[in-house]
Write an enzyme that holds these catalytic residues in place. Structure first.
Site, mmCIF file in Angstrom:
data_model
loop_
_atom_site.group_PDB
_atom_site.id
_atom_site.type_symbol
_atom_site.label_atom_id
_atom_site.label_comp_id
_atom_site.label_asym_id
_atom_site.label_seq_id
_atom_site.Cartn_x
_atom_site.Cartn_y
_atom_site.Cartn_z
ATOM 1 N N PHE A 171 -5.801 -51.302 -38.816
ATOM 2 C CA PHE A 171 -7.069 -50.586 -39.013
ATOM 3 C C PHE A 171 -7.478 -50.491 -40.476
ATOM 4 O O PHE A 171 -8.636 -50.223 -40.780
ATOM 5 C CB PHE A 171 -6.979 -49.160 -38.416
ATOM 6 N N GLU A 198 -8.203 -51.935 -32.699
ATOM 7 C CA GLU A 198 -9.065 -51.218 -31.753
ATOM 8 C C GLU A 198 -9.620 -49.951 -32.391
ATOM 9 O O GLU A 198 -10.423 -49.240 -31.785
ATOM 10 C CB GLU A 198 -8.298 -50.895 -30.453
ATOM 11 N N CYS A 303 -1.297 -50.562 -47.574
ATOM 12 C CA CYS A 303 0.125 -50.940 -47.545
ATOM 13 C C CYS A 303 0.657 -51.081 -48.960
ATOM 14 O O CYS A 303 1.856 -51.080 -49.170
ATOM 15 C CB CYS A 303 0.318 -52.236 -46.777
ATOM 16 N N GLU A 404 7.068 -43.971 -44.446
ATOM 17 C CA GLU A 404 5.771 -44.355 -45.015
ATOM 18 C C GLU A 404 4.778 -43.282 -44.581
ATOM 19 O O GLU A 404 4.514 -43.130 -43.383
ATOM 20 C CB GLU A 404 5.347 -45.732 -44.473
HETATM 21 P P1 NAD Z 1 -0.426 -50.745 -35.951
HETATM 22 O O1 NAD Z 1 0.866 -51.459 -35.887
HETATM 23 O O2 NAD Z 1 -0.570 -49.465 -35.227
HETATM 24 O O3 NAD Z 1 -1.579 -51.708 -35.395
HETATM 25 C C1 NAD Z 1 -1.668 -53.059 -35.804
HETATM 26 C C2 NAD Z 1 -2.035 -53.919 -34.601
HETATM 27 O O4 NAD Z 1 -0.941 -53.909 -33.680
HETATM 28 C C3 NAD Z 1 -3.255 -53.407 -33.859
HETATM 29 O O5 NAD Z 1 -4.095 -54.505 -33.584
HETATM 30 C C4 NAD Z 1 -2.688 -52.759 -32.619
HETATM 31 O O6 NAD Z 1 -3.520 -52.923 -31.504
HETATM 32 C C5 NAD Z 1 -1.377 -53.491 -32.403
HETATM 33 N N1 NAD Z 1 -0.330 -52.612 -31.855
HETATM 34 C C6 NAD Z 1 -0.111 -51.314 -32.191
HETATM 35 N N2 NAD Z 1 0.952 -50.834 -31.517
HETATM 36 C C7 NAD Z 1 1.406 -51.844 -30.750
HETATM 37 C C8 NAD Z 1 2.491 -51.974 -29.826
HETATM 38 N N3 NAD Z 1 3.294 -50.954 -29.569
HETATM 39 N N4 NAD Z 1 2.678 -53.153 -29.227
HETATM 40 C C9 NAD Z 1 1.871 -54.195 -29.483
HETATM 41 N N5 NAD Z 1 0.820 -54.127 -30.343
HETATM 42 C C10 NAD Z 1 0.597 -52.978 -30.971
HETATM 43 O O7 NAD Z 1 -0.785 -50.594 -37.504
HETATM 44 P P2 NAD Z 1 -1.978 -49.760 -38.122
HETATM 45 O O8 NAD Z 1 -1.670 -48.312 -38.001
HETATM 46 O O9 NAD Z 1 -3.269 -50.274 -37.610
HETATM 47 O O10 NAD Z 1 -1.870 -50.196 -39.664
HETATM 48 C C11 NAD Z 1 -1.134 -49.476 -40.618
HETATM 49 C C12 NAD Z 1 0.180 -50.158 -40.931
HETATM 50 O O11 NAD Z 1 -0.066 -51.486 -41.351
HETATM 51 C C13 NAD Z 1 0.936 -49.499 -42.065
HETATM 52 O O12 NAD Z 1 2.289 -49.435 -41.738
HETATM 53 C C14 NAD Z 1 0.714 -50.454 -43.232
HETATM 54 O O13 NAD Z 1 1.722 -50.436 -44.211
HETATM 55 C C15 NAD Z 1 0.678 -51.756 -42.530
HETATM 56 N N6 NAD Z 1 -0.003 -52.755 -43.322
HETATM 57 C C16 NAD Z 1 0.758 -53.702 -43.916
HETATM 58 C C17 NAD Z 1 0.165 -54.648 -44.723
HETATM 59 C C18 NAD Z 1 0.986 -55.682 -45.402
HETATM 60 O O14 NAD Z 1 0.437 -56.697 -45.817
HETATM 61 N N7 NAD Z 1 2.289 -55.483 -45.532
HETATM 62 C C19 NAD Z 1 -1.222 -54.634 -44.905
HETATM 63 C C20 NAD Z 1 -1.975 -53.649 -44.259
HETATM 64 C C21 NAD Z 1 -1.349 -52.713 -43.468
#
Ligand code: NAD
Length: 519
Positions: A171, A198, A303, A404
């Site tokens: 997101f 989403e 991140c 985090e």
């Molecule tokens: P999230 O993991 O909740 O969601 C990311 C994607 O995974 C979404 O499209 C979601 O629909 C899907 N998803 C979520 N839970 C799932 C599950 N249990 N099974 C399968 N798919 C699932 O992450 P977020 O909250 O949207 O983003 C924040 C996180 O992203 C933080 O931890 C941040 O550090 C990380 N991030 C990392 C980088 C990087 O380059 N290292 C960059 C941006 C964000």
């Protein structure tokens, strides 16, 4: 099926940042170049984090729609892979221009759905567009290698696309992270399925429309929505050859495991805990400005947020000034012209961040600045705001250090020497980013040599590399070993063929079979 995107999306005219979208709408799918309303019964609400008004409904794409999207992408691959590299370059050149022209409208949807300030949302679009600009150099990036290994024998390599690739996005960067994925993949000749978060899908929908206008053929780029069901489908479907994921540890580890066990390439960027080391010889003003910006900007939902300060020796005396600087940041809705810090993505996120602050207090940290229940203008009373928060005397066994936080919370630790700071960073499992603030070249050089983190800033708090390099987080911040964008990105989206040819000018006039290995 309602196929008209124009009736359910904002106009593509650049909009003023204060215009609000007219009413909530259903976010469409984008399949085969068409914006289609899903037939699902299961819609996920997206709320504006600044006031919790409903903005849009996102479909849990049905299995049939998912299947259609992937079959269409697989079919489109047959012709797209044969398109000339100059055709693909032309499309990308037009796409980068269209993104530039429509920055405001993309940024507007980001502020509305994700909450970050409008200025920061424009940065989100810019950093993504830079990857498109880099991908415009595909004619050079795809150059292979060639060696004449003998008088009549040549070996050369060609990089070929894989087929259908998928992107699963978080997101926090609704434009930049999809743009890490689909432009380079398309430039390499693949077709793509993107699943935006989403919790913030609209930036990607506008990018899809711009891609269509730039000449991306129908079926080459497709957008599906949903949560776990959609992700499982993408991890399992046989047409999908590679998955790019950015998001949390939990989802990323799961997707990496499920995707690779199905024989796919998976690159997964995960969570982080980025430490900034403050040496007493640093330029104080620069350091405090950078530290406050990198800890609290985007409400800490980056991140690469610099969420952990490690003060070395006398530098810890700067803490009161850091607190004063943090107090000056304006907490309000992201469209307000003076906004420094917008809301967190959801009420759950706000509660989680507040609980982690409280856990720090209960576990012995000192609350130097408490951002809970900040004062915000009346119209944002219902938003998910947490203001800048600073905890000092933090130790490595506290939850606020181990987790985090992903909120505007800076945890501060103190050590006596640079070696202790390096040791602390290397013991933390994450390796996304780190920074040192110093005026000593030898301290900086020693730090970069000894710290086990993939992206390092020297007097630069958020050292995200430009796209001619790659995003090189390491250790627990990544699963898989091929990084996003840059040379690695192209490697991820292509496979190499190596051709060895023999063109002998003389006639072969003997009859002995070549049974031994050639030497
Ligand atoms: P999230 O993991 O909740 O969601 C990311 C994607 O995974 C979404 O499209 C979601 O629909 C899907 N998803 C979520 N839970 C799932 C599950 N249990 N099974 C399968 N798919 C699932 O992450 P977020 O909250 O949207 O983003 C924040 C996180 O992203 C933080 O931890 C941040 O550090 C990380 N991030 C990392 C980088 C990087 O380059 N290292 C960059 C941006 C964000």
């Amino acid at each position: 099926i309602n196929r008209s995107f124009s009736t359910i999306s904002p106009s593509l005219q650049p909009a003023s940042p204060v215009d609000s979208l007219k009413s909530f709408r259903k976010t469409p799918l984008f399949i085969n170049g068409e914006f289609i309303e899903s037939q699902t019964d299961n819609w996920i609400p997206v709320h504006n984090p600044a006031n919790n008004d409903l903005v849009t409904l996102v479909p849990e794409t049905t299995p049939r729609e998912l299947n259609d999207a992937v079959e269409i992408a697989a079919d489109a691959f047959k012709s797209w892979r044969k398109s000339s590299i100059l055709t693909r370059q032309r499309v990308l050149l037009d796409l980068q221009l269209l993104i530039r022209e429509h920055t405001d409208i993309i940024a507007k949807s980001i502020t509305e759905e994700q909450g970050k300030t409008f200025a920061d949302a424009k940065g989100d679009v810019l950093r993504g567009r830079q990857v498109v600009e880099h991908a415009c150099g595909i004619t050079n990036l795809l150059l292979g290698e060639q060696l004449t290994v003998a008088n009549d024998m040549d070996t050369y390599t060609i990089r070929e696309p894989l087929g259908v690739t998928a992107g699963i996005c978080p997101f926090n960067f609704p434009a930049m992270i999809p743009l890490w994925m689909f432009p380079l993949s398309i430039a390499a000749g693949n077709t793509v399925i993107i699943k935006p978060s989403e919790r913030g899908p609209s930036a990607m929908m506008t990018l899809a429309q711009l891609a269509k206008e730039a000449g991306v053929p129908d079926g080459v780029l497709n957008v599906v929505h949903g949560s776990v069901g959609t992700v499982n489908f993408l991890c399992d479907n046989e047409h999908i050859k590679a998955i790019s994921f950015v998001g949390s540890d939990k989802a990323g580890k799961y997707i990496h495991q499920r995707g690779t066990s199905n024989g796919k390439r998976v690159q997964a960027n995960l969570g982080a805990k980025n430490h900034g080391v403050i040496m007493p010889d640093a330029n104080k003003n620069h350091t405090l400005n950078q530290l406050a910006g990198a800890a609290f900007g985007a409400a800490g939902q980056r991140c690469m947020a610099l969420s952990t300060a490690v003060f070395v020796g006398e530098a810890q005396e700067w803490l009161p000034e850091l607190v004063e600087r943090a107090k000056t940041l304006k907490i309000t809705g992201g469209f307000e012209p003076d906004a420094d810090i917008g809301p967190l993505i959801s009420r759950d996120a706000k509660t989680r961040v507040e609980q982690l602050i409280q856990s720090g207090v209960e576990q012995g940290a000192k609350l130097e600045l408490d951002g809970r229940n900040p004062s915000v203008p009346e119209k944002y009373k219902n938003g998910n705001f947490v203001g800048p928060t600073i905890l000092s005397k933090v130790t490595t066994n506290m939850d606020c250090y181990k987790k985090e936080i992903f909120g505007p919370v800076l945890v501060c630790l103190s050590v006596d020497t640079l070696d202790e700071a390096i040791d602390l960073i290397n013991k933390n499992p994450y390796g996304n980013g780190t920074a040192i603030f110093t005026n000593s070249g030898s301290n900086a050089r020693y730090f970069t040599s000894n710290v086990e983190v993939g992206q390092i800033g020297i007097n630069v708090p958020i050292p995200v590399p430009l796209p001619m390099f790659s995003f090189t987080g390491n250790r627990a911040s990544i699963q898989g070993d091929v990084n996003f964008y840059g040379k690695s990105g192209l490697q991820f989206y292509t496979q190499t063929k190596t051709i060895t040819s023999l063109w002998r000018h003389e006639d072969v006039n003997h009859t002995k079979s070549a049974v031994t290995m050639p030497t």
